[in-house]
Structure formats: structure tokens, C-alpha cells
Write a protein that holds these residues in place. Sequence first.
Motif, PDB file in Angstrom:
ATOM      1  N   GLN A  90      75.768  46.112  50.931  1.00  0.00           N
ATOM      2  CA  GLN A  90      75.017  46.616  52.083  1.00  0.00           C
ATOM      3  C   GLN A  90      73.795  45.750  52.396  1.00  0.00           C
ATOM      4  O   GLN A  90      73.474  45.515  53.561  1.00  0.00           O
ATOM      5  CB  GLN A  90      74.591  48.067  51.839  1.00  0.00           C
ATOM      6  CG  GLN A  90      75.748  49.053  51.839  1.00  0.00           C
ATOM      7  CD  GLN A  90      76.529  49.018  53.144  1.00  0.00           C
ATOM      8  OE1 GLN A  90      75.951  48.980  54.230  1.00  0.00           O
ATOM      9  NE2 GLN A  90      77.843  49.033  53.034  1.00  0.00           N
ATOM     10  N   VAL A  91      73.109  45.271  51.357  1.00  0.00           N
ATOM     11  CA  VAL A  91      71.956  44.398  51.586  1.00  0.00           C
ATOM     12  C   VAL A  91      72.391  43.121  52.295  1.00  0.00           C
ATOM     13  O   VAL A  91      71.793  42.701  53.293  1.00  0.00           O
ATOM     14  CB  VAL A  91      71.241  44.068  50.257  1.00  0.00           C
ATOM     15  CG1 VAL A  91      70.200  42.966  50.466  1.00  0.00           C
ATOM     16  CG2 VAL A  91      70.566  45.310  49.693  1.00  0.00           C
ATOM     17  N   LEU A  92      73.450  42.508  51.821  1.00  0.00           N
ATOM     18  CA  LEU A  92      73.930  41.262  52.424  1.00  0.00           C
ATOM     19  C   LEU A  92      74.455  41.495  53.833  1.00  0.00           C
ATOM     20  O   LEU A  92      74.218  40.678  54.739  1.00  0.00           O
ATOM     21  CB  LEU A  92      75.026  40.647  51.550  1.00  0.00           C
ATOM     22  CG  LEU A  92      74.571  40.155  50.164  1.00  0.00           C
ATOM     23  CD1 LEU A  92      75.778  39.683  49.353  1.00  0.00           C
ATOM     24  CD2 LEU A  92      73.551  39.028  50.291  1.00  0.00           C
ATOM     25  N   LEU A  93      75.166  42.595  54.046  1.00  0.00           N
ATOM     26  CA  LEU A  93      75.715  42.882  55.373  1.00  0.00           C
ATOM     27  C   LEU A  93      74.607  43.064  56.400  1.00  0.00           C
ATOM     28  O   LEU A  93      74.655  42.485  57.497  1.00  0.00           O
ATOM     29  CB  LEU A  93      76.595  44.129  55.303  1.00  0.00           C
ATOM     30  CG  LEU A  93      77.326  44.498  56.592  1.00  0.00           C
ATOM     31  CD1 LEU A  93      78.416  43.484  56.899  1.00  0.00           C
ATOM     32  CD2 LEU A  93      77.938  45.897  56.484  1.00  0.00           C
ATOM     33  N   ARG A  94      73.586  43.842  56.080  1.00  0.00           N
ATOM     34  CA  ARG A  94      72.502  44.090  57.026  1.00  0.00           C
ATOM     35  C   ARG A  94      71.668  42.834  57.264  1.00  0.00           C
ATOM     36  O   ARG A  94      71.269  42.539  58.391  1.00  0.00           O
ATOM     37  CB  ARG A  94      71.622  45.227  56.510  1.00  0.00           C
ATOM     38  CG  ARG A  94      72.319  46.588  56.455  1.00  0.00           C
ATOM     39  CD  ARG A  94      71.367  47.686  56.071  1.00  0.00           C
ATOM     40  NE  ARG A  94      70.281  47.818  57.047  1.00  0.00           N
ATOM     41  CZ  ARG A  94      69.222  48.599  56.881  1.00  0.00           C
ATOM     42  NH1 ARG A  94      69.092  49.293  55.758  1.00  0.00           N
ATOM     43  NH2 ARG A  94      68.296  48.675  57.802  1.00  0.00           N
ATOM     44  N   LEU A 176      65.628  38.304  46.024  1.00  0.00           N
ATOM     45  CA  LEU A 176      66.588  37.230  45.775  1.00  0.00           C
ATOM     46  C   LEU A 176      67.832  37.385  46.647  1.00  0.00           C
ATOM     47  O   LEU A 176      68.358  36.400  47.176  1.00  0.00           O
ATOM     48  CB  LEU A 176      66.983  37.220  44.296  1.00  0.00           C
ATOM     49  CG  LEU A 176      65.874  36.835  43.311  1.00  0.00           C
ATOM     50  CD1 LEU A 176      66.405  36.881  41.881  1.00  0.00           C
ATOM     51  CD2 LEU A 176      65.317  35.458  43.616  1.00  0.00           C
ATOM     52  N   LEU A 177      68.321  38.604  46.813  1.00  0.00           N
ATOM     53  CA  LEU A 177      69.487  38.821  47.667  1.00  0.00           C
ATOM     54  C   LEU A 177      69.163  38.506  49.121  1.00  0.00           C
ATOM     55  O   LEU A 177      70.006  37.969  49.853  1.00  0.00           O
ATOM     56  CB  LEU A 177      69.977  40.262  47.527  1.00  0.00           C
ATOM     57  CG  LEU A 177      70.718  40.581  46.227  1.00  0.00           C
ATOM     58  CD1 LEU A 177      70.946  42.075  46.095  1.00  0.00           C
ATOM     59  CD2 LEU A 177      72.060  39.845  46.183  1.00  0.00           C
ATOM     60  N   GLN A 178      67.958  38.806  49.550  1.00  0.00           N
ATOM     61  CA  GLN A 178      67.563  38.471  50.918  1.00  0.00           C
ATOM     62  C   GLN A 178      67.493  36.958  51.110  1.00  0.00           C
ATOM     63  O   GLN A 178      67.872  36.429  52.158  1.00  0.00           O
ATOM     64  CB  GLN A 178      66.221  39.126  51.247  1.00  0.00           C
ATOM     65  CG  GLN A 178      66.281  40.649  51.274  1.00  0.00           C
ATOM     66  CD  GLN A 178      64.911  41.291  51.414  1.00  0.00           C
ATOM     67  OE1 GLN A 178      64.024  40.751  52.075  1.00  0.00           O
ATOM     68  NE2 GLN A 178      64.720  42.440  50.796  1.00  0.00           N
TER      69      GLN A 178
END
Length: 236
Positions: A90-94, A176-178
Motif C-alpha cells: 500500500q505504501v508503494l502503490l500510493r 526508506l520505502l518512500q
Amino acid sequence: MIMRFPLALMLASLLGLAGCVHSPPVPMFQLDAGTPEVPSKNAGIQVLLGPVTVADYLQRETLLQRQPDGSLTAAPDGRWAGSLAADIDQVLLRQLSWRLDSQRLVLAPGNPGFTPEVQVLLTISRLDSGPQRPAVLEAQWRLLDRAGQLRDSRLVRLEESHAGTSADQVRAQSELLQQLAEQLAAAVKPLEGQPVAVEPVRKPAAPAAPAKAKEPQPPKIPMAAPVRTDVEVFRF
């Protein structure tokens, strides 16, 4: 017997009071997607995100802590609120949807009739931190175009410092994911609007003409050898 009854009653009261004392609740954490804006375009580039493969040791609710010697232990003061792998998706998708300004991002395996211009294959082999260790993200991503051809590939290692608390460690991992999403968006953008490679239509080959039947050949007549007449005649 008279002295034991008040003592037994006192013990029962103490046990009852102890049962009313509850242990403090364990904090639960989720990754933070930041503050991505809703894409302004209803359309945009079509991206299939995934499959996103997460290391086995991350597929649990336990919030793991990386120790100075490199080992991992369960955090006593926190755990994940649900699936960490689902949070990562969800973090990567958004983040990608916002950075690409596109509403047409779908998680693998995709939807019927959805034909992506780009597919992002991602493997996350490490995402953890510790009270005395920075947050570390190690991953590999590959980009496939609509024809399934590999267009880009990269190994990534990112680090983020934190204050040591479990809450700040989760913040650092989210950062880091952002950052990973930012790199992915920069790699995907040049592939937007790529022309579809159309193979030239090949004309069917003309059917081969049937082989002509061989005409019957007349029988071969052996040639007669000439008879020698030059025979010498002797007279007496």
C-alpha cells in the motif's frame, strides 16, 4: 481454625485484586505512506506493481530488532498491526500513484482486461532496524515493458537513522520505502507512451504446385551389335 479463616479470606481478596490488574497493552505499528496527494489525472501511465516479494523473516506480526551483533530479536514493546507485506504494497502503490500522477496503478496479479505499459517486479530482501542500528532497506527491482522485455534493473541499499525508539524505527523504515518509490517513479516515467512494437504481417506462402507426373518412357530396345563378315577363307 478460627485464626485460619481470616487469613484465607485475606489471601482470596489479594488474589482477586491481582486478577483485576491488567498488563499494559502492547503498542501496534503500521508503516506510514507519508502525505501523497491524489493524482490529478484520471488516466495516466498504466503500471502493474508486483509481484512484490518480501523476505520470509518479515512475514510475521513480530516487530524485529536488529542487534549490534547482527542477530534479530522480537521487540518487547511493539508489534505490527497486521501484515507487514500488505503495508509495503500500500505504501508503494500510493507513493507511485502520486509521483507518476496516474490513477491507473494496479497490484499484481492485476485485473481482467488491464494491459500495463510497465510492470514493476520487486524483491525486498531486508527491511529492519534496531535500537542501536539504523533502518536498512535492501531490494532489487526490474521493469518490463508491455511486450515483456526487460527495460531496467537495479539493486538498492538505503539507510535511515532514527532516535532508537520503536516508533521512530517504524518512521525510519517508512521513509526508506518512500525513497524506494521515488527511485522507481524516476525509472518508470521514461517508459510512458512507448510505442507498441507491431510485427509486420506475413503473407501466407503460396501453395506449392503439385509435381507433374512423369510421362511413361518407351521401353528401351537393345541395339543389335553388327555381325562381322570379315572372316578369312582358306582354300587348298
